[in-house]
Scaffold this motif. Structure first.
Motif, PDB file in Angstrom:
ATOM      1  N   GLU A 122       0.886  -1.255   0.033  1.00 45.44           N
ATOM      2  CA  GLU A 122      -0.006  -0.005   0.223  1.00 45.44           C
ATOM      3  C   GLU A 122       0.853   1.241   0.005  1.00 45.44           C
ATOM      4  O   GLU A 122       0.463   2.263  -0.584  1.00 45.44           O
ATOM      5  CB  GLU A 122      -1.081   0.099   1.309  1.00 45.44           C
ATOM      6  N   GLN A 123       1.910   1.254   0.727  1.00 49.55           N
ATOM      7  CA  GLN A 123       2.898   2.267   0.689  1.00 49.55           C
ATOM      8  C   GLN A 123       3.344   2.792  -0.636  1.00 49.55           C
ATOM      9  O   GLN A 123       3.467   3.707  -0.961  1.00 49.55           O
ATOM     10  CB  GLN A 123       3.889   2.115   1.829  1.00 49.55           C
ATOM     11  N   TYR A 124       3.971   1.635  -1.275  1.00 46.73           N
ATOM     12  CA  TYR A 124       4.329   1.810  -2.666  1.00 46.73           C
ATOM     13  C   TYR A 124       3.394   2.315  -3.383  1.00 46.73           C
ATOM     14  O   TYR A 124       3.673   3.124  -4.358  1.00 46.73           O
ATOM     15  CB  TYR A 124       4.950   0.709  -3.160  1.00 46.73           C
ATOM     16  N   LYS A 125       2.161   1.842  -3.520  1.00 43.57           N
ATOM     17  CA  LYS A 125       1.152   2.289  -4.335  1.00 43.57           C
ATOM     18  C   LYS A 125       0.807   3.742  -4.196  1.00 43.57           C
ATOM     19  O   LYS A 125       0.481   4.698  -4.969  1.00 43.57           O
ATOM     20  CB  LYS A 125      -0.170   1.394  -3.905  1.00 43.57           C
ATOM     21  N   TYR A 126       0.733   4.259  -2.743  1.00 44.79           N
ATOM     22  CA  TYR A 126       0.367   5.555  -2.488  1.00 44.79           C
ATOM     23  C   TYR A 126       1.533   6.675  -2.901  1.00 44.79           C
ATOM     24  O   TYR A 126       1.249   7.632  -3.583  1.00 44.79           O
ATOM     25  CB  TYR A 126       0.325   5.819  -0.685  1.00 44.79           C
ATOM     26  N   VAL A 127       2.981   6.207  -2.829  1.00 46.88           N
ATOM     27  CA  VAL A 127       4.020   6.943  -3.337  1.00 46.88           C
ATOM     28  C   VAL A 127       3.981   6.981  -4.844  1.00 46.88           C
ATOM     29  O   VAL A 127       4.085   8.019  -5.431  1.00 46.88           O
ATOM     30  CB  VAL A 127       5.247   6.409  -2.646  1.00 46.88           C
ATOM     31  N   ALA A 128       3.605   5.909  -5.506  1.00 44.18           N
ATOM     32  CA  ALA A 128       3.583   5.859  -6.838  1.00 44.18           C
ATOM     33  C   ALA A 128       2.468   6.912  -7.294  1.00 44.18           C
ATOM     34  O   ALA A 128       2.647   7.575  -8.445  1.00 44.18           O
ATOM     35  CB  ALA A 128       3.451   4.683  -7.441  1.00 44.18           C
ATOM     36  N   ARG A 129       1.185   6.981  -7.022  1.00 41.72           N
ATOM     37  CA  ARG A 129       0.139   7.624  -7.398  1.00 41.72           C
ATOM     38  C   ARG A 129       0.307   9.127  -6.783  1.00 41.72           C
ATOM     39  O   ARG A 129       0.031   9.967  -7.696  1.00 41.72           O
ATOM     40  CB  ARG A 129      -1.223   7.350  -6.850  1.00 41.72           C
ATOM     41  N   THR A 130       1.346   9.372  -5.983  1.00 36.25           N
ATOM     42  CA  THR A 130       1.479  10.680  -5.656  1.00 36.25           C
ATOM     43  C   THR A 130       2.679  11.190  -6.431  1.00 36.25           C
ATOM     44  O   THR A 130       2.788  12.730  -6.561  1.00 36.25           O
ATOM     45  CB  THR A 130       2.191  10.830  -4.155  1.00 36.25           C
ATOM     46  N   ALA A 131       3.444  10.489  -7.011  1.00 40.79           N
ATOM     47  CA  ALA A 131       4.583  11.072  -7.810  1.00 40.79           C
ATOM     48  C   ALA A 131       4.361  11.398  -9.322  1.00 40.79           C
ATOM     49  O   ALA A 131       4.753  12.603  -9.679  1.00 40.79           O
ATOM     50  CB  ALA A 131       5.414   9.816  -8.176  1.00 40.79           C
ATOM     51  N   ASP A 132       2.956  11.034  -9.666  1.00 39.65           N
ATOM     52  CA  ASP A 132       2.519  11.644 -11.038  1.00 39.65           C
ATOM     53  C   ASP A 132       1.000  11.430 -10.837  1.00 39.65           C
ATOM     54  O   ASP A 132       0.571  10.629 -10.667  1.00 39.65           O
ATOM     55  CB  ASP A 132       2.968  11.094 -12.208  1.00 39.65           C
ATOM     56  N   VAL A 133       0.350  12.710 -11.101  1.00 33.62           N
ATOM     57  CA  VAL A 133      -1.296  12.665 -11.218  1.00 33.62           C
ATOM     58  C   VAL A 133      -1.957  11.933 -12.242  1.00 33.62           C
ATOM     59  O   VAL A 133      -3.050  11.698 -11.889  1.00 33.62           O
ATOM     60  CB  VAL A 133      -1.792  14.298 -10.897  1.00 33.62           C
ATOM     61  N   ARG A 134      -1.205  11.694 -12.967  1.00 32.55           N
ATOM     62  CA  ARG A 134      -1.606  11.020 -14.518  1.00 32.55           C
ATOM     63  C   ARG A 134      -1.644   9.416 -13.909  1.00 32.55           C
ATOM     64  O   ARG A 134      -2.215   8.742 -14.537  1.00 32.55           O
ATOM     65  CB  ARG A 134      -0.815  11.173 -15.581  1.00 32.55           C
ATOM     66  N   VAL A 135      -1.161   9.192 -12.886  1.00 30.87           N
ATOM     67  CA  VAL A 135      -1.271   7.525 -12.773  1.00 30.87           C
ATOM     68  C   VAL A 135      -2.559   7.052 -12.060  1.00 30.87           C
ATOM     69  O   VAL A 135      -2.913   7.554 -11.279  1.00 30.87           O
ATOM     70  CB  VAL A 135      -0.277   6.932 -11.252  1.00 30.87           C
ATOM     71  N   LYS A 136      -3.242   6.334 -13.296  1.00 31.81           N
ATOM     72  CA  LYS A 136      -4.582   5.684 -12.617  1.00 31.81           C
ATOM     73  C   LYS A 136      -4.676   4.763 -11.866  1.00 31.81           C
ATOM     74  O   LYS A 136      -5.597   4.548 -10.721  1.00 31.81           O
ATOM     75  CB  LYS A 136      -5.119   5.400 -14.017  1.00 31.81           C
ATOM     76  N   ASP A 137      -3.623   3.776 -11.880  1.00 31.55           N
ATOM     77  CA  ASP A 137      -3.829   2.582 -10.877  1.00 31.55           C
ATOM     78  C   ASP A 137      -2.280   2.036 -11.112  1.00 31.55           C
ATOM     79  O   ASP A 137      -1.463   2.115 -11.670  1.00 31.55           O
ATOM     80  CB  ASP A 137      -4.672   1.455 -11.578  1.00 31.55           C
TER      81      ASP A 137
END
Length: 282
Positions: A122-137
């Protein structure tokens, strides 16, 4: 396989949010008036007392709705706009420029679930989605049971395929000190697979306009963008359901001929969409 992830959608409506009815409030108020004065008989719509009761009942309805709105503003699933911003900020999550309410809700859930010394999915998912607003999933998974992890991305643009800046931004974020667990070897990749072309024959009712045919590609792409994600299967029945509009008599999906089944770490993307007008039938 279909995508499995934690959501709030299955929870019942909280008891603090009341079901409101103007007629129920109005009737209860009239009953109170009759209980106070059993001899009162002026219950016609034109009676001044009834007019006062109706105005007071409406004011009561507005007040109760305001209480409901205040309760929703403090619940993650219901909060929207600035209310959601404040609720997310409690968990140290700030809205990204251009981020939707739905995306901010998801990141907030991941931030709550992923609070640890680092290295959780979950932490990696959160950080990934926070890195770029265009990340959908995002999908995070081990490779061959070892310390190597893959972080697979699905983009909200470009047909789901992440571009080089997105991959670079997420790589920098998930490998940063304090985020990456010391034993993890992380590779950031695209979750997308080969595009799936769609071909379907459509029969219309006798009086249905041909413009229905022209709208179907846009409808399919819009629905796929809204509903799909990593691990989401592309089923012919799903396609049929999205284009069986009023005026459509019959739909036959020629391609894909059967379900396109994705595993939990991959995402199907749409290639060309061909809609053939097959004629009219009842």
């Amino acid at each position: 396989m279909t995508q499995t992830q934690y959501t709030l959608e299955g929870l019942p409506v909280p008891a603090i949010i009341a079901t409101l009815s103007y007629e129920e409030i109005r009737l209860n108020t009239i009953n109170k008036l009759v209980a106070i004065d059993p001899t009162y008989s002026g219950l016609l719509e034109s009676d001044p007392a009834i007019k006062v009761i109706e105005a007071a009942s409406y004011d009561d309805l507005v007040l109760r709705q305001r209480v409901n709105d205040a309760a929703r503003a403090n619940l993650l699933f219901f909060a929207r706009g600035a209310d959601l911003d404040h609720l997310a900020a409690f968990y140290d999550v700030l809205r990204l420029v251009g981020e939707t309410d739905s995306a901010l809700q998801t990141r907030t859930i991941l931030a709550i679930q992923g609070r640890s010394t680092g290295g959780t999915e979950e932490q990696y998912k959160y950080v990934a989605r926070t890195a770029d607003v265009r990340v959908k999933d995002v999908a995070v998974y081990q490779v061959n049971g070892g310390p190597k992890l893959r972080v697979a991305l699905l983009s909200a643009v470009n047909g789901g395929v992440p571009d080089a800046p997105m991959l670079a931004a997420v790589t920098a974020a998930v490998t940063a000190p304090g985020v990456r667990a010391i034993n993890d070897v992380i590779e950031v990749v695209s979750a997308t697979q080969a595009p799936q072309n769609i071909v379907l024959d459509v029969w219309l009712l006798p009086n249905a306009p041909l413009a229905i045919i022209d709208s179907m590609e846009t409808l399919i792409r819009s629905a796929w963008f809204d509903e799909s994600g990593i691990g989401f299967d592309l089923n012919p029945s799903w396609i049929t359901a999205r284009v069986h509009l009023p005026g459509v008599s019959r739909v036959v999906v020629l391609s894909p001929a059967g379900p396109v089944v994705e595993n939990d770490n991959h995402a199907a993307t749409l290639g060309t969409i061909t809609v053939n007008f097959a004629g009219r039938s009842r």
